[in-house]
Motif scaffolding. Structure first.
Motif, PDB file in Angstrom:
ATOM      1  N   ARG A 146       1.211  -1.456  -0.732  1.00  0.00           N
ATOM      2  CA  ARG A 146       0.146  -0.157   0.490  1.00  0.00           C
ATOM      3  C   ARG A 146       0.935   1.425   0.161  1.00  0.00           C
ATOM      4  NH1 ARG A 146      -2.357  -0.674   4.376  1.00  0.00           N
ATOM      5  NH2 ARG A 146      -3.619  -2.002   4.270  1.00  0.00           N
ATOM      6  N   THR A 147       1.822   0.965   1.062  1.00  0.00           N
ATOM      7  CA  THR A 147       2.883   2.665   0.762  1.00  0.00           C
ATOM      8  C   THR A 147       3.335   2.824  -0.972  1.00  0.00           C
ATOM      9  OG1 THR A 147       3.488   2.099   2.803  1.00  0.00           O
ATOM     10  CG2 THR A 147       5.218   3.399   2.031  1.00  0.00           C
ATOM     11  N   VAL A 148       4.384   1.291  -1.182  1.00  0.00           N
ATOM     12  CA  VAL A 148       4.882   1.547  -2.538  1.00  0.00           C
ATOM     13  C   VAL A 148       3.447   1.996  -3.297  1.00  0.00           C
ATOM     14  CG1 VAL A 148       5.604  -0.030  -4.450  1.00  0.00           C
ATOM     15  CG2 VAL A 148       6.264   0.190  -1.877  1.00  0.00           C
ATOM     16  N   LEU A 149       2.089   1.441  -4.002  1.00  0.00           N
ATOM     17  CA  LEU A 149       1.357   2.396  -4.388  1.00  0.00           C
ATOM     18  C   LEU A 149       0.474   3.507  -4.383  1.00  0.00           C
ATOM     19  CD1 LEU A 149      -0.961  -0.449  -4.338  1.00  0.00           C
ATOM     20  CD2 LEU A 149       0.536  -0.050  -5.886  1.00  0.00           C
ATOM     21  N   LEU A 150       0.720   4.305  -2.888  1.00  0.00           N
ATOM     22  CA  LEU A 150       0.850   5.685  -2.025  1.00  0.00           C
ATOM     23  C   LEU A 150       1.627   6.349  -2.887  1.00  0.00           C
ATOM     24  CD1 LEU A 150      -0.639   5.433   0.801  1.00  0.00           C
ATOM     25  CD2 LEU A 150      -2.893   5.706  -1.523  1.00  0.00           C
ATOM     26  N   VAL A 151       2.587   6.148  -3.245  1.00  0.00           N
ATOM     27  CA  VAL A 151       4.234   6.874  -3.637  1.00  0.00           C
ATOM     28  C   VAL A 151       4.229   6.995  -4.918  1.00  0.00           C
ATOM     29  CG1 VAL A 151       6.185   7.181  -3.398  1.00  0.00           C
ATOM     30  CG2 VAL A 151       4.836   6.837  -1.208  1.00  0.00           C
ATOM     31  N   ALA A 152       4.313   5.733  -5.221  1.00  0.00           N
ATOM     32  CA  ALA A 152       4.415   5.476  -6.833  1.00  0.00           C
ATOM     33  C   ALA A 152       3.540   6.188  -7.388  1.00  0.00           C
ATOM     34  CB  ALA A 152       4.508   3.968  -6.626  1.00  0.00           C
ATOM     35  N   PHE A 153       2.229   6.101  -7.191  1.00  0.00           N
ATOM     36  CA  PHE A 153       0.886   6.303  -8.208  1.00  0.00           C
ATOM     37  C   PHE A 153       1.076   7.820  -8.430  1.00  0.00           C
ATOM     38  CE2 PHE A 153      -3.755   8.271  -7.770  1.00  0.00           C
ATOM     39  CZ  PHE A 153      -3.867   7.193  -9.426  1.00  0.00           C
ATOM     40  N   PRO A 154       0.896   8.237  -7.452  1.00  0.00           N
ATOM     41  CA  PRO A 154       1.521  10.255  -7.945  1.00  0.00           C
ATOM     42  C   PRO A 154       2.645  10.637  -9.201  1.00  0.00           C
ATOM     43  CG  PRO A 154       0.998  10.101  -5.690  1.00  0.00           C
ATOM     44  CD  PRO A 154       0.861   8.645  -6.063  1.00  0.00           C
ATOM     45  N   LEU A 155       3.397   9.934  -8.822  1.00  0.00           N
ATOM     46  CA  LEU A 155       4.563  10.187  -9.228  1.00  0.00           C
ATOM     47  C   LEU A 155       4.687   9.423 -10.837  1.00  0.00           C
ATOM     48  CD1 LEU A 155       7.472   9.016  -7.182  1.00  0.00           C
ATOM     49  CD2 LEU A 155       6.692  11.312  -7.386  1.00  0.00           C
ATOM     50  N   LEU A 156       3.833   8.445 -11.213  1.00  0.00           N
ATOM     51  CA  LEU A 156       3.532   7.434 -12.558  1.00  0.00           C
ATOM     52  C   LEU A 156       2.173   8.582 -12.951  1.00  0.00           C
ATOM     53  CD1 LEU A 156       4.024   5.007 -14.368  1.00  0.00           C
ATOM     54  CD2 LEU A 156       1.711   4.267 -12.518  1.00  0.00           C
ATOM     55  N   VAL A 157       1.502   9.203 -12.309  1.00  0.00           N
ATOM     56  CA  VAL A 157       0.349   9.724 -12.785  1.00  0.00           C
ATOM     57  C   VAL A 157       1.156  11.229 -13.106  1.00  0.00           C
ATOM     58  CG1 VAL A 157      -1.951  10.996 -11.795  1.00  0.00           C
ATOM     59  CG2 VAL A 157      -1.787   8.803 -11.824  1.00  0.00           C
ATOM     60  N   GLY A 158       1.717  11.942 -12.774  1.00  0.00           N
ATOM     61  CA  GLY A 158       2.704  12.494 -13.097  1.00  0.00           C
ATOM     62  C   GLY A 158       3.298  12.391 -14.558  1.00  0.00           C
ATOM     63  N   LEU A 159       3.714  11.453 -14.264  1.00  0.00           N
ATOM     64  CA  LEU A 159       5.178  10.746 -15.908  1.00  0.00           C
ATOM     65  C   LEU A 159       4.281  11.159 -16.398  1.00  0.00           C
ATOM     66  CD1 LEU A 159       7.571  10.463 -16.769  1.00  0.00           C
ATOM     67  CD2 LEU A 159       7.162   7.871 -15.848  1.00  0.00           C
TER      68      LEU A 159
END
Length: 478
Positions: A146-159
């Protein structure tokens, strides 16, 4: 683009939730399977009355108890409680394999503990094998995901948003260039064109198609301007003549020959009326939509031999005499001819028709066919030296009759035979307005013949000119 990124974000969020649920369910199933395998192994030892004390277990994540029907612990693993069962007595009641979750404090662990119960027999007495398995590692794995998804999700969406913005921007840049080019087109410059991108894709093909459309519009605009200029010039000439004659007659006063002036004005008025009629006819033909293949709906059967005789009878002239005709209604070679028997003036060549063996029926609009033949005969009368011959040949191919209008005038050079069908086109020999028309007759002929399903062409008559009309044959009734 914003909607696309928002939709992608929602999709990724739903995918993350599904991933977490699937991961938790898979890890929990692994815990249950491990606990049931241990419980089944202990149950087999109990059935063989070979329970060791303490019970052997692999790793420190499992604790095992064997409890009898009254709640006493008969055997336990080395780190399990030997006085208090893992579950309450009421949870031991029941048959079959069961699973439950108990607080970790009951077993000395942190977090919830998964406990499975498997019934067994030990020395002929019913017992229950309890196996507890800590779920801390499952919770830690789920929290880490869950932590990885919460951190990676905004970065992935921004990218993805940046990539989408760059890709969509690069894709729409040629479209913006087309829009800017279209906004700069004023319609006054014939060289106005849209920029064509170098990429061989749909945008390139769209730009090429739009430029082709601009070429057609430019050509149509040029034809319209030329048509308007020629029409204004042709209309100005008779009006100028009429004004000049009236001004001269007004200056002369009583000395004017008013009958002669009226006759001259009538000639100019008739010429002006013919020109206006031709212009209106061409305008109506241009406004009509393209007809489907075949004759128009208002078409009807027309006999070409009778139509040629009718057109010839309306023109001044007589049967040609001399060497070409041996008697009234007959040539020297025996071919029958017909024509109006009126006196021929020196400037009016006769119009004769060549009879055919049988009727030649076509399908068309009678008024349009009369207009076609009338224009051709008028054109031939202006240039013929001796006579004009109208003839029809029945269809040889079964599809078209051949109608010919032949004169013995100077003819038309081969290089100009297509150009004369353009509007307001007159060759140098026919520039004199008193002798020639406005240059619309052949243009009307081609347009009417084409709309009737036929063709028209010019050929050398040696000497003179022959106009060949191919008109559709009247189809046989079903």
């Amino acid at each position: 683009m914003v909607l696309g990124v928002a939709g992608l974000s929602v999709g990724l969020a739903l995918g993350g939730v599904v991933l977490l649920v699937a991961l938790g369910w898979t890890l929990q199933r692994t815990v249950d399977e491990e606990a049931f395998r241990t419980a089944d192994a202990v149950a087999r030892l109990a059935a063989e009355d070979a329970l060791p004390d303490p019970l052997p277990v692999a790793g420190g994540q499992l604790r095992v108890q064997v409890v009898d029907s009254v709640g006493r612990i008969r055997a336990a693993s080395i780190d399990a409680d030997r006085l208090v069962p893992m579950v309450r007595p009421d949870q031991l009641a029941g048959d079959g394999r069961r699973r439950t979750v108990v607080p970790g404090q009951r077993l000395g662990w942190q977090g919830p503990v998964r406990v499975v119960a498997v019934p067994a027999q030990a020395a002929g007495e019913p017992v229950t094998v309890l196996v507890g398995r800590s779920t801390v590692d499952v919770r830690h794995a789920t929290q880490a995901a869950r932590t990885v998804l919460l951190v990676a999700f905004p970065l992935l969406v921004g990218l993805l948003a940046v990539v989408a913005w760059r890709v969509v921007g690069a894709t729409l840049r040629p479209v913006e260039a087309l829009r800017s080019g279209a906004a700069e087109i004023t319609g006054r410059d014939a060289a106005d064109r849209l920029p064509v991108p170098a990429s061989q894709d749909e945008i390139h093909r769209l730009a090429v198609t739009l430029n082709d459309m601009l070429d057609r519009l430019s050509a149509a605009r040029a034809r319209q301007r030329s048509f308007l200029a020629d029409a204004a010039h042709e209309l100005r000439s008779p009006l100028t003549n009429m004004r000049t004659e009236l001004e001269v007659a007004q200056r002369l006063g009583d000395r004017s020959d008013w009958p002669a002036v009226a006759a001259d004005l009538l000639v100019d008025t008739e010429r002006l009326g013919r020109l206006v009629d031709d212009l209106l006819l061409l305008a109506r033909l241009d406004e009509q939509p393209a007809r489907p293949p075949g004759p128009p709906r208002e078409a009807e059967p027309v006999e070409l031999g009778g139509l040629l005789a009718e057109v010839a009878a309306r023109r001044p002239g007589q049967r040609a005499d001399g060497p070409a005709v041996s008697g009234p209604g007959q040539r020297a070679d025996g071919t029958a001819v017909s024509g109006p028997l009126v006196a021929r003036g020196p400037s009016v060549p006769p119009v004769v028709t060549v009879a055919v063996a049988g009727p030649a029926w076509t399908v068309g609009v009678p008024d349009e066919l009369r207009r076609v033949l009338g224009n051709l005969v008028d054109n031939a009368v202006r240039h013929a030296r001796g006579r004009i011959v109208l003839a029809v040949e029945p269809a040889v191919d079964g599809a078209h009759h051949l109608v010919t209008v032949t004169d013995d005038g100077p003819g038309i050079p081969a290089a100009d035979r297509e150009r004369v069908f353009r509007r307001f086109t007159r060759l140098d020999e026919g520039r004199a307005r008193d002798a020639g028309g406005a240059g619309l007759g052949l243009a009307i002929v081609r347009e009417l013949v084409r709309r009737g399903g036929g063709t028209v062409e010019l050929a050398d008559a040696g000497p003179g000119l022959v106009v060949r009309l191919r008109l559709p044959v009247l189809p046989e009734p079903d």
